[in-house]
Write a protein that holds these residues in place. Sequence first.
Motif, PDB file in Angstrom:
ATOM      1  N   LEU A 152       0.830  -1.201   0.000  1.00  0.00           N
ATOM      2  CA  LEU A 152       0.000   0.000   0.000  1.00  0.00           C
ATOM      3  C   LEU A 152       0.869   1.258   0.000  1.00  0.00           C
ATOM      4  CD1 LEU A 152      -3.109   0.448   2.314  1.00  0.00           C
ATOM      5  CD2 LEU A 152      -1.531   2.315   1.893  1.00  0.00           C
ATOM      6  N   ILE A 153       1.884   1.261   0.839  1.00  0.00           N
ATOM      7  CA  ILE A 153       2.779   2.419   0.920  1.00  0.00           C
ATOM      8  C   ILE A 153       3.521   2.608  -0.401  1.00  0.00           C
ATOM      9  CG2 ILE A 153       4.873   3.298   2.027  1.00  0.00           C
ATOM     10  CD1 ILE A 153       3.849   1.963   4.632  1.00  0.00           C
ATOM     11  N   ALA A 154       3.971   1.501  -0.995  1.00  0.00           N
ATOM     12  CA  ALA A 154       4.658   1.602  -2.281  1.00  0.00           C
ATOM     13  C   ALA A 154       3.734   2.159  -3.352  1.00  0.00           C
ATOM     14  CB  ALA A 154       5.183   0.227  -2.690  1.00  0.00           C
ATOM     15  N   GLY A 155       2.474   1.699  -3.366  1.00  0.00           N
ATOM     16  CA  GLY A 155       1.518   2.198  -4.347  1.00  0.00           C
ATOM     17  C   GLY A 155       1.219   3.665  -4.159  1.00  0.00           C
ATOM     18  N   GLN A 156       1.061   4.094  -2.915  1.00  0.00           N
ATOM     19  CA  GLN A 156       0.797   5.511  -2.649  1.00  0.00           C
ATOM     20  C   GLN A 156       1.994   6.356  -3.033  1.00  0.00           C
ATOM     21  OE1 GLN A 156      -1.869   7.021  -2.024  1.00  0.00           O
ATOM     22  NE2 GLN A 156      -1.142   9.061  -1.487  1.00  0.00           N
ATOM     23  N   SER A 157       3.195   5.838  -2.786  1.00  0.00           N
ATOM     24  CA  SER A 157       4.405   6.562  -3.167  1.00  0.00           C
ATOM     25  C   SER A 157       4.472   6.748  -4.680  1.00  0.00           C
ATOM     26  CB  SER A 157       5.642   5.796  -2.678  1.00  0.00           C
ATOM     27  OG  SER A 157       6.829   6.454  -3.085  1.00  0.00           O
ATOM     28  N   GLN A 158       4.118   5.691  -5.425  1.00  0.00           N
ATOM     29  CA  GLN A 158       4.064   5.815  -6.880  1.00  0.00           C
ATOM     30  C   GLN A 158       3.049   6.873  -7.303  1.00  0.00           C
ATOM     31  OE1 GLN A 158       3.513   1.446  -7.745  1.00  0.00           O
ATOM     32  NE2 GLN A 158       4.855   1.936  -9.463  1.00  0.00           N
ATOM     33  N   ASP A 159       1.892   6.856  -6.676  1.00  0.00           N
ATOM     34  CA  ASP A 159       0.828   7.790  -7.021  1.00  0.00           C
ATOM     35  C   ASP A 159       1.294   9.229  -6.835  1.00  0.00           C
ATOM     36  OD1 ASP A 159      -1.728   8.514  -7.855  1.00  0.00           O
ATOM     37  OD2 ASP A 159      -2.567   8.425  -5.856  1.00  0.00           O
ATOM     38  N   VAL A 160       1.966   9.492  -5.724  1.00  0.00           N
ATOM     39  CA  VAL A 160       2.485  10.837  -5.470  1.00  0.00           C
ATOM     40  C   VAL A 160       3.562  11.190  -6.491  1.00  0.00           C
ATOM     41  CG1 VAL A 160       3.755  12.264  -3.820  1.00  0.00           C
ATOM     42  CG2 VAL A 160       1.913  10.768  -3.016  1.00  0.00           C
ATOM     43  N   GLY A 161       4.425  10.218  -6.796  1.00  0.00           N
ATOM     44  CA  GLY A 161       5.483  10.478  -7.761  1.00  0.00           C
ATOM     45  C   GLY A 161       4.964  10.775  -9.152  1.00  0.00           C
ATOM     46  N   PHE A 162       3.812  10.214  -9.508  1.00  0.00           N
ATOM     47  CA  PHE A 162       3.232  10.443 -10.829  1.00  0.00           C
ATOM     48  C   PHE A 162       2.856  11.907 -11.049  1.00  0.00           C
ATOM     49  CE2 PHE A 162       1.395   5.844 -11.357  1.00  0.00           C
ATOM     50  CZ  PHE A 162       2.680   5.366 -11.446  1.00  0.00           C
ATOM     51  N   GLU A 163       2.618  12.631  -9.949  1.00  0.00           N
ATOM     52  CA  GLU A 163       2.135  14.007 -10.069  1.00  0.00           C
ATOM     53  C   GLU A 163       3.101  14.900 -10.834  1.00  0.00           C
ATOM     54  OE1 GLU A 163       1.255  15.402  -6.148  1.00  0.00           O
ATOM     55  OE2 GLU A 163      -0.304  13.904  -5.780  1.00  0.00           O
TER      56      GLU A 163
END
Length: 335
Positions: A152-163
């Motif tokens: 979950l943390i890895a996925g959220q980190s990716q999501d933030v990085g996509f911005e």
Amino acid sequence: MTATLPTEVTATQALVQPALRAAVGELRPPMRGIVSYHLGWTDEHGQARNGGGGKALRPALALLAAQAVRAGPEAALPGAVAVELVHNFSLLHDDVMDGDLERRHRPTVWRLFGTPAAILAGDALLTLAVDVLERAADPAATRCLTAAVQDLIAGQSQDVGFETRMDVGLDECLEMAAGKTAALMRCAAEVGALLGRASPVASGLLAEFGRCLGMAFQLVDDLLGIWGSPGVTGKPVLADLRVRKKSVPVVAALDSGTGPGAALRELYGRPDPPTEEELRTMAELIERSGALAWTRDRAQRYVVEARSCLDRLAPPEPIHAALSDLTRFVVERDR
């Protein structure tokens, strides 16, 4: 017509809510009060109110998974509470990171109580979740939960990085969704199976059911983030486009190789906040690129995969029907 949760799913609340309240009651003040507000149990002044903290799909999935392997739902109750606590930990932190002002038609915790309080409340829920599950004395279930949190943390980190990126690929975006949303759904079903003393084969089938359900859920969430009704979702119209979120339909459009996809890329790359007219244009471009239809179709494909897992598992007929109805709810819901 608004999709409704299967009655077997809503019925699990009679078990989950008292156990969840008991767990939250172990928190120290002021965290207990902040969490109670977040879960919809109290208002901002600490006064009790009617209402709940959302659909509670994950705890229901854990209890139904236990019943799918012919155990009593009570066997999976620690797992059900734990996954709901983790889910709300993630919501508290997500609201801070995304700057969301409202959740379920009320001010978010960070907006009302401040960012530090929201972060600490999330931390408190995460540690409480592990503690609750450890009391079940099933190391495999605890490992399942902690692994899901890491995903979950890895996925959220990716999501933030996509911005800050315009080169996000569709496979990468689906990988993000698998971590951010599907991992905890997968865990909910697998933990229920583990606590129900299922065989490795049955646990694996339920875990895959949960993963596919979670992927379908996230794709529908992405659609609602663009085309959902604000009065129903509690989010502003075209919410995800306002912050140029790289959700699955957006990335599918950007990667479509179509004229509308190229026009969307130009709009998404502008430094200034989009106007209302530009937001409507973005939504139209996503639809014209074929990305809206593609996302809907992909969500349905995940549902087909989830139902295939159920058929191979062959749970008791009422549970099979409830879990199958749950997949239908996920793709037909409007919030």
